[in-house]
Motif scaffolding. Structure first.
Motif, short mmCIF file in Angstrom:
data_model
loop_
_atom_site.label_atom_id
_atom_site.label_comp_id
_atom_site.label_asym_id
_atom_site.label_seq_id
_atom_site.Cartn_x
_atom_site.Cartn_y
_atom_site.Cartn_z
N ILE A 157 0.87 -1.18 0.00
CA ILE A 157 0.00 0.00 0.00
C ILE A 157 0.90 1.23 0.00
O ILE A 157 1.72 1.40 0.90
CB ILE A 157 -0.92 0.04 1.23
N ARG A 158 0.76 2.04 -1.01
CA ARG A 158 1.55 3.27 -1.09
C ARG A 158 0.79 4.39 -0.38
O ARG A 158 -0.44 4.43 -0.40
CB ARG A 158 1.85 3.63 -2.55
N ALA A 159 1.56 5.27 0.25
CA ALA A 159 0.94 6.31 1.06
C ALA A 159 1.82 7.55 1.08
O ALA A 159 3.05 7.47 0.98
CB ALA A 159 0.72 5.81 2.48
N ASP A 160 1.17 8.72 1.22
CA ASP A 160 1.92 9.96 1.39
C ASP A 160 2.63 9.98 2.73
O ASP A 160 3.69 10.58 2.87
CB ASP A 160 0.98 11.16 1.29
N LEU A 161 2.02 9.33 3.75
CA LEU A 161 2.61 9.26 5.07
C LEU A 161 2.33 7.90 5.69
O LEU A 161 1.20 7.41 5.64
CB LEU A 161 2.05 10.35 5.99
#
Length: 408
Positions: A157-161
């Motif tokens: 899961i890619r995330a900004d934070l």
């Protein structure tokens, strides 16, 4: 089996109090947030059950106070140390707060309540049975996580934070290369249950005598007991066997000696390796640690949950706008540590003092009960009980729900 790559704005590793509060607050701000919890449910015993006055106020602000009040709970309004001489060290009734007591609630009930509130928010996503295994790094910045589910499915899961709320053995902290400073701790804790009779008063009074130290934590229908002894003693206790352990508890808690046979084997006794540490730096680009992942606390005072929740509130308030923008800088992440460092240092300093002045002399058999000078001061100045009551119950820098997260 490999799952497809997904995306969220904020990925929270760990569904404990800090992770669930952070996820719910951000979701109420419209920030897409995914909380990953490695277990199938929240039903794990011998987790902290203390919900302090400042957290109770936060629940009110979030519109959850009435639902929380309906949960099975005991309420503690004083914290005492037995004698001779006896000493009340904190009297929450002296606090000018909406809830002048500590609520003793099984942590799984609190987490279920937060999860239910989260499900009402379209931006909140909770995934159980999903364990973070590593971080995704791109161009020197953490860009999300890799995970594994209970059935062996892996994905990312890619995330900004990414926020590590995954406790004192944090995978996020380790994978981010953040190393805590460890402080010496003289004790470990062993947890178990003893039966409680319905008419027995809810008190949080330790047993301190003859080299034994135990704390009685009342739950609705039983007592949760914390037995404190020298660090590294677990192997010896288990080798001695359950009969010898029962004798230790009889020595520590004579009023409960008639029920120690409820400990049927040492399998009923769970060992906690007590740690007290602090990250010098709580973040890297794209990743932040809070709660026990940033500062593991001693069980003394039961303040770990309260501090973790307040970390979560500060994180949500300070970072909601950068998250809405879709890009968050290391300078902005550093604001969380700057906000929460002083309360953490003060509490850890008090805990280290309590280890040296109160607990170590008792478990080494050098003294029964609290230090006499402390007893003299506290008994001569009853108003002094407000100070530890405030530090334990409210904290030096209490955090409040932002307006956009309030309900009712």
């Amino acid at each position: 089996m490999v799952a497809m790559s997904e995306r969220t704005t904020c990925l929270v590793a760990g569904g404990g109090p800090a992770g669930m509060v952070l996820g719910l607050l951000l979701a109420r701000a419209g920030v897409e947030v995914t909380v990953l919890e490695k277990h199938a449910d929240f039903l794990r015993d011998f987790r902290g059950d203390t919900v302090h006055p400042s957290t109770l106020t936060l629940l009110d602000e979030m519109g959850l106070g009435e639902r929380f009040a309906k949960l099975p709970q005991s309420r503690l309004d004083t914290v005492s140390l037995p004698g001779p001489p006896a000493l009340t060290i904190a009297d929450f009734r002296e606090l000018k707060v909406a809830h002048p007591y500590v609520a003793m609630v099984p942590q799984w009930d609190l987490l279920d309540l937060l999860a239910e509130a989260g499900r009402a928010e379209p931006a909140f996503h909770l995934r159980m049975n999903t364990e973070v295994t590593s971080l995704i790094s791109e161009g020197g910045r953490v860009a999300g996580v890799r995970y594994r589910t209970a059935d062996g499915t892996t994905g990312e899961i890619r995330a900004d934070l990414t926020v590590g709320c995954d406790g004192r053995w944090s995978v996020v902290r380790r994978e981010a290369g953040l190393r805590p400073r460890e402080f010496p701790v003289p004790i470990d804790t062993w947890w178990f249950r003893l039966p409680r009779k319905g008419d027995e008063k809810a008190e949080l009074t330790p047993g301190m005598r003859d080299g034994h130290f135990a704390v009685v934590i009342p739950r609705e229908d039983y007592f949760q007991i914390a037995y404190l002894a020298a660090k590294g003693l677990d192997g010896r206790l288990r080798a001695e066997g359950v009969a010898a352990f029962r004798d230790r508890i009889r020595g520590a808690l004579p009023p409960l000696a008639d029920r120690v046979d409820a400990i049927t084997s040492m399998d009923d006794v769970k060992h906690l390796d007590v740690r007290l540490n602090l990250l010098p730096r709580w973040h890297r680009e794209g990743v932040l640690c809070i709660g026990d992942a940033a500062h593991a606390m001693s069980p003394v005072g039961g303040v770990g949950i309260n501090l973790a929740v307040q970390d979560a509130v500060a994180t949500a308030r300070l970072l909601v706008e950068p998250l809405r923008r879709g890009r968050i800088s290391g300078r902005e992440l550093g604001r969380v540590r700057r906000r929460r460092l002083l309360p953490t240092l003060v509490v850890q300093g008090i805990q280290r003092m309590m280890h040296r002045a109160v607990i170590r002399p008792v478990i080494e058999g050098r003294r029964n009960g609290p230090p006499r000078p402390l007893v003299a001061v506290m008994n001569a100045i009853p108003a002094a009980r407000r100070i530890p009551a405030y530090v334990i119950g409210v904290g030096l820098l209490p955090e409040h729900a932002p307006k956009w997260a309030r309900r009712g």
